[in-house]
Design an enzyme around this catalytic site. Sequence first.
Site, PDB file in Angstrom:
ATOM      1  N   CYS A 130      41.080  31.140  42.950  1.00  0.00           N
ATOM      2  CA  CYS A 130      41.799  31.478  41.720  1.00  0.00           C
ATOM      3  C   CYS A 130      43.305  31.471  41.950  1.00  0.00           C
ATOM      4  O   CYS A 130      43.857  32.403  42.547  1.00  0.00           O
ATOM      5  CB  CYS A 130      41.354  32.848  41.206  1.00  0.00           C
ATOM      6  SG  CYS A 130      42.209  33.387  39.730  1.00  0.00           S
ATOM      7  N   CYS A 133      45.167  34.303  40.159  1.00  0.00           N
ATOM      8  CA  CYS A 133      44.999  35.601  40.823  1.00  0.00           C
ATOM      9  C   CYS A 133      45.861  35.709  42.081  1.00  0.00           C
ATOM     10  O   CYS A 133      46.492  36.745  42.322  1.00  0.00           O
ATOM     11  CB  CYS A 133      43.539  35.812  41.219  1.00  0.00           C
ATOM     12  SG  CYS A 133      42.350  35.617  39.883  1.00  0.00           S
ATOM     13  N   ASP A 134      45.875  34.659  42.901  1.00  0.00           N
ATOM     14  CA  ASP A 134      46.407  34.779  44.254  1.00  0.00           C
ATOM     15  C   ASP A 134      47.628  33.918  44.569  1.00  0.00           C
ATOM     16  O   ASP A 134      48.202  34.029  45.652  1.00  0.00           O
ATOM     17  CB  ASP A 134      45.298  34.428  45.266  1.00  0.00           C
ATOM     18  CG  ASP A 134      44.100  35.356  45.142  1.00  0.00           C
ATOM     19  OD1 ASP A 134      44.310  36.531  44.808  1.00  0.00           O
ATOM     20  OD2 ASP A 134      42.967  34.900  45.383  1.00  0.00           O
TER      21      ASP A 134
END
Length: 310
Positions: A130, A133-134
């Site tokens: 992701c 997300c990261d």
Amino acid sequence: MYDVIVIGAGPAGMTAALYASRSNLSVLLIERGAPGGQMNNTAEIENYPGFDTIMGPELSMKMYEGATRFGAKNEYGIVQKVVDHDTYKEVVTEDKIYQGKSVIVATGCVHRKLGVPGEESFAGRGVSYCAVCDGAFFRNKKLLVIGGGDSAVEEAIYLTQFASEVMIVHRRDALRAQKVIQDRAFANDKITFMWDSVVEEIQGNEMVVTGAKIKNVKTGETHIEDCNGLFIYVGLEPLSEPVKALGITNEAGWILTDDQMRTTIPGIFAIGDGREKTLRQITTAVGEGGIAGQQVFQYLEEQKVVPQGE
């Protein structure tokens, strides 16, 4: 007989349980693992409103406390199938059968894995699925993006706002993404390409990823490509097997709903990452959970039989 059975205690399922139980419905929440789902595999969450940053397991527990605060019951179970009996539904687990007037399916999906050495051990330590997300954790780092479809190329473009270099590794000699997305990637100075190649092993030290062993599928030659992280986009797989017999999924297994989270079967709703949709995030899951929790209340109100003369 529960008013509603929620299958899956990720952010979508827990939010649905919260809204339904706040409406004074009897709620059973069935989860096959720890509450929180994929949030438990996320070290830090930086894009959830109200928190600058919060650990995935911590947010999971906060949501779980809210989900059960108004009487929702939680039980462990691996759901095998859901059976529609019109006026009620049966949820069959490995060792029990539960009955409910309605069901909310929040089983989510899983990222398709490469299945190579190092992938599991470096998950969360350089291996990610992701970019949203990261990505921010990899500022000024070199990243590999594995895949050649829309998701892989779009996420590679997204990652260029953080990374110093993004290399797309694709097993074919041409991308499968839409042409307009390809054009953006080819025009981006930070993106390079490695064609006809697959990852055979992910390598690192005790803390983080340091590189990947890559094989050219045409020549058979291998080499080690230094990098600080890998983002893997070789597909998603919906966890929809328990409901496929109901005919509410498409050919790929994604559950189809309208914008009120209703499937084609009255009393069966679906939310979260297992739905056919474009953005799979905690925020969208929470929103869908709220909608479904309210829609279940409306559905049950409509099912009530009012005696004649009243």
